[in-house]
Design a protein around this motif. Sequence first.
Motif, short mmCIF file in Angstrom:
data_model
loop_
_atom_site.label_atom_id
_atom_site.label_comp_id
_atom_site.label_asym_id
_atom_site.label_seq_id
_atom_site.Cartn_x
_atom_site.Cartn_y
_atom_site.Cartn_z
N SER A 1 -107.75 52.50 -51.02
CA SER A 1 -109.09 52.99 -50.65
C SER A 1 -109.19 54.40 -51.22
O SER A 1 -108.25 55.19 -51.08
CB SER A 1 -109.24 53.01 -49.13
N GLY B 1 -110.66 37.94 -52.53
CA GLY B 1 -111.70 37.63 -51.54
C GLY B 1 -113.03 38.22 -51.97
O GLY B 1 -114.08 37.77 -51.51
N GLY C 1 -111.78 48.63 -45.27
CA GLY C 1 -113.16 48.09 -45.19
C GLY C 1 -113.32 47.07 -44.07
O GLY C 1 -112.39 46.81 -43.30
N1 LIG Z 1 -113.90 35.68 -49.33
C1 LIG Z 1 -114.30 35.92 -48.08
O1 LIG Z 1 -114.12 35.10 -47.16
C2 LIG Z 1 -114.98 37.23 -47.78
C3 LIG Z 1 -115.19 37.64 -46.46
C4 LIG Z 1 -115.74 38.89 -46.23
C5 LIG Z 1 -116.09 39.72 -47.30
N2 LIG Z 1 -115.89 39.27 -48.58
C6 LIG Z 1 -116.16 40.12 -49.76
O2 LIG Z 1 -115.16 41.15 -49.75
C7 LIG Z 1 -115.69 42.32 -50.38
C8 LIG Z 1 -115.50 43.51 -49.44
O3 LIG Z 1 -116.41 43.37 -48.36
P1 LIG Z 1 -116.44 44.40 -47.14
O4 LIG Z 1 -117.61 44.02 -46.33
O5 LIG Z 1 -115.10 44.48 -46.48
O6 LIG Z 1 -116.74 45.79 -47.89
P2 LIG Z 1 -116.56 47.27 -47.31
O7 LIG Z 1 -116.55 47.30 -45.83
O8 LIG Z 1 -117.57 48.11 -48.05
O9 LIG Z 1 -115.09 47.71 -47.79
C9 LIG Z 1 -114.78 47.92 -49.14
C10 LIG Z 1 -113.37 48.46 -49.23
O10 LIG Z 1 -113.01 48.58 -50.61
C11 LIG Z 1 -112.67 49.94 -50.92
N3 LIG Z 1 -113.20 50.17 -52.28
C12 LIG Z 1 -114.46 50.02 -52.71
N4 LIG Z 1 -114.56 50.32 -54.02
C13 LIG Z 1 -113.31 50.68 -54.41
C14 LIG Z 1 -112.75 51.10 -55.64
N5 LIG Z 1 -113.51 51.25 -56.74
N6 LIG Z 1 -111.43 51.38 -55.70
C15 LIG Z 1 -110.66 51.28 -54.59
N7 LIG Z 1 -111.13 50.88 -53.38
C16 LIG Z 1 -112.44 50.59 -53.31
C17 LIG Z 1 -113.37 50.75 -49.84
O11 LIG Z 1 -112.73 51.99 -49.64
P3 LIG Z 1 -113.26 53.32 -50.40
O12 LIG Z 1 -114.75 53.28 -50.43
O13 LIG Z 1 -112.67 54.42 -49.56
O14 LIG Z 1 -112.68 53.28 -51.77
C18 LIG Z 1 -113.17 49.84 -48.63
O15 LIG Z 1 -111.85 49.96 -48.13
C19 LIG Z 1 -117.14 41.99 -50.72
O16 LIG Z 1 -117.22 41.54 -52.05
C20 LIG Z 1 -117.49 40.86 -49.76
O17 LIG Z 1 -118.53 40.03 -50.24
C21 LIG Z 1 -115.35 38.04 -48.84
#
Ligand SMILES: NC(=O)c1ccc[n+]([C@@H]2O[C@H](COP(=O)([O-])OP(=O)(O)OC[C@H]3O[C@@H](n4cnc5c(N)ncnc54)[C@H](OP(=O)(O)O)[C@@H]3O)[C@@H](O)[C@H]2O)c1
Length: 267
Positions: free
Chosen positions: A36, A98, A13
Motif C-alpha cells: 500500500s 482479485g 483496502g
Molecule cells: N474478485 C473479487 O471477489 C473481488 C471482491 C472485492 C473487490 N474486488 C476488486 O478488488 C479491487 C480492490 O477493491 P477494494 O474495494 O478493496 O479497493 P480499495 O478499498 O480502494 O483498496 C485498494 C488497495 O490497493 C492499494 N493500492 C491502490 N493502488 C495502488 C498502487 N498503485 N500501488 C500499490 N497499492 C495500491 C490501496 O492502498 P494505497 O492507496 O495506500 O496505495 C489499498 O490498500 C477492485 O478492483 C475490486 O473491484 C474483487
Amino acid sequence: MNKIKVCVAGGTGWAGSALSKGIVSTEDVELVSAISRSHAGKLLGEVIGVDGLPAPIYATAEEALQTHPDVLVEYTKPDAAKSHVLAALRGGAHAVIGTSGLSNEDYEEIDALARQVNRGVLAVGNFALTVVLLQKFAEMAAQYIPHWEIIDYAHNEKRDAPSGTARELANRLSGTRESQLDVPLEETQGVRETRGARMQGTQVHSVRLPGYVISIDAIFGMPDQKLILRHESGTSAEPYVSGAILAIREVGKLAGLHRGLDSVMKF
Ligand SMILES: NC(=O)c1ccc[n+]([C@@H]2O[C@H](COP(=O)([O-])OP(=O)(O)OC[C@H]3O[C@@H](n4cnc5c(N)ncnc54)[C@H](OP(=O)(O)O)[C@@H]3O)[C@@H](O)[C@H]2O)c1
C-alpha cells in the motif's frame, strides 16, 4: 506444517484487509507482507487493527517480494495490478488476481510470462461461492436456452462498468455459444445504446444508482417462459475471504493463467 507465505497487494483496502484478517485465523497460510503506498513503512496489524500481525507494508511489489512470498494476492487497482503480478512471477511467486478491470490483452501477457517461468496465476472476478454457483448454473442454462442478457447493478460510485462479475460471466458464456439476437443491433429502431453493450456474444447492461450495493441478473428467455438467475451481495467483504483462501491454497498447483474459482473446485 509448511505454511503458504502470502503477500497481499492492497492489504489495507476494503477487500484486502478482510482477506488479511481471514489469513490470520487460517492455520496453513501466513501473511508475510502487504503493499500500500499510503501506509508503507508501517505494520499491517497496526493499520487494520489486528493484534499479532507483524507483516510489513511496502509501497512497491519489488520491495514486498523481498519477503519471499509463495503467493502474491492482487487486490489493488487495474492500473497497478498487471505490473504487480508480472513482478511476482519474475520473483518466483504464484499470483491470485482479485482486482477487476484487467483487459484480455493484460491476461494474455500474464499467461505468457506465467508459462515461461512455470508459475500459476488464478484470476477470479468474484470469490463468493454463491457467484461461482451462479456462473455454473448460467453455463448450464446457456446450453439449452439460446437467448439471454445480463444486467449488472451497482451503487452510483462504482467507476468500472460492467462489473468484474458481469465480464467474467460473459466470458464464460462465450465458451458455450453467443446469445441469439433476433433483431440485429444495427437494425435497432430508436437509440441503439439502450440495447446495451455486446461483450463476447452477450448483451450486457450496467445500472449505477444510489440504493444498490452489487447485484447481477442473468436472464434467459424462451417463448412464454423465462429463467432469472440473480445474485445479490451485501456490504461486507466477508463473502470473498474463503474463496480467496481456497485460491491461495490451489494456485501453486497450476502453471499459466486460469480464470474462475471453479477451475480449482470439484463439482
Ligand atoms: N474478485 C473479487 O471477489 C473481488 C471482491 C472485492 C473487490 N474486488 C476488486 O478488488 C479491487 C480492490 O477493491 P477494494 O474495494 O478493496 O479497493 P480499495 O478499498 O480502494 O483498496 C485498494 C488497495 O490497493 C492499494 N493500492 C491502490 N493502488 C495502488 C498502487 N498503485 N500501488 C500499490 N497499492 C495500491 C490501496 O492502498 P494505497 O492507496 O495506500 O496505495 C489499498 O490498500 C477492485 O478492483 C475490486 O473491484 C474483487
